[in-house]
Design a protein around this motif. Sequence first.
Motif, PDB file in Angstrom:
ATOM      1  N   VAL A   1      -4.088  -2.090  -5.086  1.00 12.03           N
ATOM      2  CA  VAL A   1      -4.871  -3.328  -5.050  1.00 12.03           C
ATOM      3  C   VAL A   1      -6.068  -3.260  -4.106  1.00 12.03           C
ATOM      4  CG1 VAL A   1      -2.911  -4.770  -5.687  1.00 12.03           C
ATOM      5  CG2 VAL A   1      -3.424  -4.421  -3.274  1.00 12.03           C
TER       6      VAL A   1
ATOM      7  N   VAL B   1      -8.980  -5.687  -1.632  1.00 15.15           N
ATOM      8  CA  VAL B   1      -8.790  -7.018  -2.205  1.00 15.15           C
ATOM      9  C   VAL B   1     -10.076  -7.808  -1.989  1.00 15.15           C
ATOM     10  CG1 VAL B   1      -7.492  -9.165  -2.086  1.00 15.15           C
ATOM     11  CG2 VAL B   1      -6.306  -6.979  -1.840  1.00 15.15           C
TER      12      VAL B   1
ATOM     13  N   THR C   1      -6.203 -10.494  -7.690  1.00 15.25           N
ATOM     14  CA  THR C   1      -5.232  -9.482  -7.299  1.00 15.25           C
ATOM     15  C   THR C   1      -3.829  -9.928  -7.659  1.00 15.25           C
ATOM     16  OG1 THR C   1      -6.665  -8.750  -5.503  1.00 15.25           O
ATOM     17  CG2 THR C   1      -4.345  -8.135  -5.352  1.00 15.25           C
TER      18      THR C   1
ATOM     19  N   ALA D   1      -2.040  -7.748 -10.410  1.00 19.90           N
ATOM     20  CA  ALA D   1      -1.149  -6.756  -9.810  1.00 19.90           C
ATOM     21  C   ALA D   1       0.124  -7.344  -9.232  1.00 19.90           C
ATOM     22  CB  ALA D   1      -1.892  -5.987  -8.719  1.00 19.90           C
TER      23      ALA D   1
END
Length: 113
Positions: free
Chosen positions: A45, A48, A54, A58
């Motif tokens: 990720v 960010v 995110t 994810a």
Amino acid sequence: MRSRDLLAFATIDAAQSCGLDARTGSITPGKDADIILLRADDLTVFPVTDPAATIVSAGHPGLVGGRVVKRDGILVDVDLPALRTRLLASRNRIAAAAGIPLDGTWRPRPEAE
């Protein structure tokens, strides 16, 4: 649709549409809530830039119904080899029923004009 809209759709809006917004859908004292924790420094990720994006792209729940199901990125109490075997059998059954070869040669038919 923005990521923030999708996050709201999947949480508070979903709870409201099911008539459960008094019980869940937002992180509020007294409500049921499953929390997703993401490590912002994890390579999957990082970096960010948009926290909502995110989470949407994810995020994987570590808690379900208040019970820990994932710890340190690994599913808890899951027999992964058995699950993989079941998933492959399911994929093979569905592909066979649909007549789809699994050798990479299948292509979708063009849409009718």
